[in-house]
Design a protein around this motif. Structure first.
Motif, PDB file in Angstrom:
ATOM      1  N   VAL A 221       0.864  -1.298   0.030  1.00  0.00           N
ATOM      2  CA  VAL A 221      -0.145  -0.412  -0.122  1.00  0.00           C
ATOM      3  C   VAL A 221       0.960   1.787  -0.017  1.00  0.00           C
ATOM      4  CG1 VAL A 221      -1.579   1.509   1.304  1.00  0.00           C
ATOM      5  CG2 VAL A 221      -1.686  -1.475   1.137  1.00  0.00           C
ATOM      6  N   ALA A 222       1.400   1.515  -1.459  1.00  0.00           N
ATOM      7  CA  ALA A 222       2.193   2.900  -1.234  1.00  0.00           C
ATOM      8  C   ALA A 222       1.878   3.224  -2.800  1.00  0.00           C
ATOM      9  CB  ALA A 222       3.930   2.970  -1.287  1.00  0.00           C
ATOM     10  N   GLY A 223       2.255   5.181  -2.581  1.00  0.00           N
ATOM     11  CA  GLY A 223       2.296   5.956  -3.729  1.00  0.00           C
ATOM     12  C   GLY A 223       3.389   5.270  -4.549  1.00  0.00           C
ATOM     13  N   ALA A 224       3.170   5.449  -5.844  1.00  0.00           N
ATOM     14  CA  ALA A 224       4.757   5.146  -7.398  1.00  0.00           C
ATOM     15  C   ALA A 224       5.583   6.051  -6.839  1.00  0.00           C
ATOM     16  CB  ALA A 224       3.917   4.920  -8.265  1.00  0.00           C
ATOM     17  N   GLU A 225       5.622   7.257  -6.021  1.00  0.00           N
ATOM     18  CA  GLU A 225       6.343   8.544  -5.556  1.00  0.00           C
ATOM     19  C   GLU A 225       7.352   7.978  -4.879  1.00  0.00           C
ATOM     20  OE1 GLU A 225       2.378  10.238  -6.042  1.00  0.00           O
ATOM     21  OE2 GLU A 225       3.427   9.005  -4.849  1.00  0.00           O
ATOM     22  N   ASP A 226       6.880   6.635  -4.030  1.00  0.00           N
ATOM     23  CA  ASP A 226       8.472   6.548  -3.292  1.00  0.00           C
ATOM     24  C   ASP A 226       7.262   5.080  -2.590  1.00  0.00           C
ATOM     25  OD1 ASP A 226       9.389   6.188  -0.907  1.00  0.00           O
ATOM     26  OD2 ASP A 226       8.320   6.829   0.843  1.00  0.00           O
ATOM     27  N   MET A 227       8.618   4.474  -3.317  1.00  0.00           N
ATOM     28  CA  MET A 227       8.106   2.610  -3.432  1.00  0.00           C
ATOM     29  C   MET A 227       9.642   1.645  -2.835  1.00  0.00           C
ATOM     30  SD  MET A 227       6.619   1.978  -7.140  1.00  0.00           S
ATOM     31  CE  MET A 227       7.611   2.509  -8.324  1.00  0.00           C
ATOM     32  N   LYS A 228       9.818   2.594  -1.055  1.00  0.00           N
ATOM     33  CA  LYS A 228      11.327   2.095  -1.099  1.00  0.00           C
ATOM     34  C   LYS A 228      10.807   0.748  -0.510  1.00  0.00           C
ATOM     35  CE  LYS A 228       9.346   4.396   3.643  1.00  0.00           C
ATOM     36  NZ  LYS A 228       9.467   4.984   4.410  1.00  0.00           N
ATOM     37  N   GLU A 229       9.766  -0.466  -0.008  1.00  0.00           N
ATOM     38  CA  GLU A 229       9.204  -1.798   0.094  1.00  0.00           C
ATOM     39  C   GLU A 229       9.496  -2.132  -1.593  1.00  0.00           C
ATOM     40  OE1 GLU A 229       6.412  -2.822   2.724  1.00  0.00           O
ATOM     41  OE2 GLU A 229       5.596  -0.173   2.572  1.00  0.00           O
ATOM     42  N   ILE A 230       9.688  -1.888  -2.487  1.00  0.00           N
ATOM     43  CA  ILE A 230      10.244  -2.592  -3.682  1.00  0.00           C
ATOM     44  C   ILE A 230      12.080  -2.578  -3.622  1.00  0.00           C
ATOM     45  CG2 ILE A 230       9.860  -2.987  -5.821  1.00  0.00           C
ATOM     46  CD1 ILE A 230       7.178  -3.542  -4.560  1.00  0.00           C
ATOM     47  N   PRO A 231      12.847  -3.598  -3.694  1.00  0.00           N
ATOM     48  CA  PRO A 231      14.063  -3.676  -4.122  1.00  0.00           C
ATOM     49  C   PRO A 231      14.584  -2.732  -5.438  1.00  0.00           C
ATOM     50  CG  PRO A 231      13.283  -5.728  -2.939  1.00  0.00           C
ATOM     51  CD  PRO A 231      12.388  -4.963  -3.397  1.00  0.00           C
ATOM     52  N   SER A 232      15.310  -2.616  -5.131  1.00  0.00           N
ATOM     53  CA  SER A 232      15.735  -1.530  -6.519  1.00  0.00           C
ATOM     54  C   SER A 232      16.517  -2.938  -7.939  1.00  0.00           C
ATOM     55  CB  SER A 232      17.593  -0.695  -6.271  1.00  0.00           C
ATOM     56  OG  SER A 232      17.358   0.231  -5.442  1.00  0.00           O
ATOM     57  N   GLN A 233      16.147  -2.692  -8.830  1.00  0.00           N
ATOM     58  CA  GLN A 233      16.375  -4.077  -9.747  1.00  0.00           C
ATOM     59  C   GLN A 233      16.021  -5.107  -9.663  1.00  0.00           C
ATOM     60  OE1 GLN A 233      20.432  -3.669 -10.881  1.00  0.00           O
ATOM     61  NE2 GLN A 233      20.841  -1.895 -11.388  1.00  0.00           N
ATOM     62  N   SER A 234      14.934  -4.730  -9.457  1.00  0.00           N
ATOM     63  CA  SER A 234      13.843  -6.460  -8.710  1.00  0.00           C
ATOM     64  C   SER A 234      13.168  -7.124  -9.463  1.00  0.00           C
ATOM     65  CB  SER A 234      13.446  -6.242  -7.266  1.00  0.00           C
ATOM     66  OG  SER A 234      12.379  -5.613  -7.368  1.00  0.00           O
ATOM     67  N   VAL A 235      12.630  -6.193 -10.518  1.00  0.00           N
ATOM     68  CA  VAL A 235      11.595  -6.386 -11.237  1.00  0.00           C
ATOM     69  C   VAL A 235      12.550  -6.346 -13.151  1.00  0.00           C
ATOM     70  CG1 VAL A 235       9.438  -5.844  -9.575  1.00  0.00           C
ATOM     71  CG2 VAL A 235      10.782  -4.552 -11.393  1.00  0.00           C
ATOM     72  N   ASP A 236      11.377  -6.740 -13.906  1.00  0.00           N
ATOM     73  CA  ASP A 236      11.548  -7.292 -15.577  1.00  0.00           C
ATOM     74  C   ASP A 236      10.922  -6.307 -15.669  1.00  0.00           C
ATOM     75  OD1 ASP A 236      13.511  -9.535 -15.614  1.00  0.00           O
ATOM     76  OD2 ASP A 236      11.714 -10.491 -14.657  1.00  0.00           O
ATOM     77  N   ALA A 237       9.675  -5.789 -15.494  1.00  0.00           N
ATOM     78  CA  ALA A 237       8.757  -5.277 -16.235  1.00  0.00           C
ATOM     79  C   ALA A 237       8.321  -3.990 -15.175  1.00  0.00           C
ATOM     80  CB  ALA A 237       7.835  -5.551 -17.240  1.00  0.00           C
ATOM     81  N   VAL A 238       7.603  -2.592 -15.691  1.00  0.00           N
ATOM     82  CA  VAL A 238       6.592  -2.318 -14.789  1.00  0.00           C
ATOM     83  C   VAL A 238       5.788  -1.804 -15.624  1.00  0.00           C
ATOM     84  CG1 VAL A 238       6.101   0.073 -13.223  1.00  0.00           C
ATOM     85  CG2 VAL A 238       8.590  -1.116 -13.219  1.00  0.00           C
ATOM     86  N   VAL A 239       4.539  -1.386 -14.562  1.00  0.00           N
ATOM     87  CA  VAL A 239       3.194  -1.259 -15.905  1.00  0.00           C
ATOM     88  C   VAL A 239       2.116  -0.234 -14.873  1.00  0.00           C
ATOM     89  CG1 VAL A 239       0.868  -2.881 -16.857  1.00  0.00           C
ATOM     90  CG2 VAL A 239       3.199  -3.904 -16.691  1.00  0.00           C
ATOM     91  N   SER A 240       1.994   0.557 -16.136  1.00  0.00           N
ATOM     92  CA  SER A 240       0.533   1.593 -15.367  1.00  0.00           C
ATOM     93  C   SER A 240      -0.429   1.818 -16.563  1.00  0.00           C
ATOM     94  CB  SER A 240       0.905   2.736 -14.767  1.00  0.00           C
ATOM     95  OG  SER A 240       1.537   3.399 -16.107  1.00  0.00           O
ATOM     96  N   THR A 241      -1.519   1.309 -16.080  1.00  0.00           N
ATOM     97  CA  THR A 241      -2.424   1.883 -17.155  1.00  0.00           C
ATOM     98  C   THR A 241      -3.702   2.781 -16.070  1.00  0.00           C
ATOM     99  OG1 THR A 241      -4.126   0.029 -16.448  1.00  0.00           O
ATOM    100  CG2 THR A 241      -1.833  -0.213 -18.457  1.00  0.00           C
ATOM    101  N   LEU A 242      -4.158   3.504 -16.402  1.00  0.00           N
ATOM    102  CA  LEU A 242      -5.443   4.605 -16.124  1.00  0.00           C
ATOM    103  C   LEU A 242      -4.626   4.618 -14.916  1.00  0.00           C
ATOM    104  CD1 LEU A 242      -8.190   3.318 -16.783  1.00  0.00           C
ATOM    105  CD2 LEU A 242      -6.570   4.757 -18.336  1.00  0.00           C
TER     106      LEU A 242
END
Length: 266
Positions: free
Chosen positions: A132-153
């Motif tokens: 539960v966080a806004g995309a401006e501060d995703m500190k709980e998601i580690p750096s370089q940890s995902v292959d892709a990021v998605v946003s729609t609307l």
């Protein structure tokens, strides 16, 4: 012609506002109530939106099905890890590869239950984490940890787009891609653009749609967002067949962009 279209758009949107306030106004006070109502109101909207954008979404997300994960354990499973910003009720699940490992960052906690129910239809996919966080501060998601990021609307209701783009670049693997489909301000001086500016500037759209601003130039912000490359294409929602009264606000968001932004490889 423009004045006629503007008049029609304003009448439809004002009719929606009147309906909305009469039916739900007493429930829409305070951030928590706003989140709760928006989750309830928005849960069926993806059915309508996907009917209008499904062709573009299939094109947009096709590379995800051909992507090889940067993580050895996922490559063995022929899976990839995706972070979706503001996943809402799971509008994009039907377009993802089977072995998707999904992380979600969404400021609205009331969407989580809806999203979990959607996963029952996709047993080969996995919801790894819901933050539960806004995309401006995703500190709980580690750096370089995902292959892709998605946003729609999503970016329409987010503050500080440049902060968001930096966070996206941080969590992506080097050379990773950000897949987006967002509504944007109209490029021409049209009835739609005038209405977007009015409802955005007066804060009406933000109040009704949990922070959404229809007058953002998200494409321009992307192009100066620090990505190695940005490929953004435009289209408009085809609303010739009409729109249910509950979704009258969609006339404000007809102009869309979709595409990818790629991070630097090192």
């Amino acid at each position: 012609m423009i004045l006629g279209l503007l008049g029609l758009s304003l009448v439809l949107v004002l009719a929606f506002i009147a309906w909305f306030l009469l039916k739900y106004g007493h429930r829409y006070i305070g951030t928590e109530n706003r989140h709760k109502f928006f989750a309830e109101y928005f849960k069926d909207f993806p059915i309508f939106h996907n009917a209008k954008t499904g062709f573009y979404k299939k094109e947009l997300f096709k590379p995800l099905h051909e992507m090889e994960s940067s993580f050895p354990e996922l490559r063995k499973e022929k899976g990839i890890r995706i972070l979706e910003i503001g996943a809402g009720p799971g509008a994009n699940m039907e377009f993802y590869p089977k072995n998707t490992k999904l992380l979600v960052a969404d400021p609205n906690p009331f969407f989580k239950e809806q999203l979990e129910s959607v996963f029952k239809k996709f047993p080969e996919a996995e919801l790894e984490r819901y933050v539960v966080a806004g995309a401006e501060d995703m500190k709980e998601i580690p750096s370089q940890s995902v292959d892709a990021v998605v946003s729609t609307l999503v970016l329409c209701s987010a503050d500080g787009l440049q902060k968001i783009y930096k966070e996206i670049q941080r969590v992506l693997v080097p050379g990773g891609k950000f897949f987006f489909m967002e509504h944007v301000i109209d490029t021409s001086l049209s009835a739609t653009k005038i209405a977007q500016i009015i409802f955005g500037s007066l804060g009406i759209a933000q109040f009704l749609f949990d922070g959404c601003r229809p007058d953002k130039d998200i494409k321009k912000e992307l192009e100066i967002g620090g990505f190695a490359s940005v490929d953004a294409r435009r289209f408009r929602l085809d609303l010739k067949e009409g729109v249910p009264l509950a979704y009258s606000g969609v006339y404000l968001i007809q102009p869309h962009i979709y595409g990818t932004a790629t991070t630097f490889k090192s």
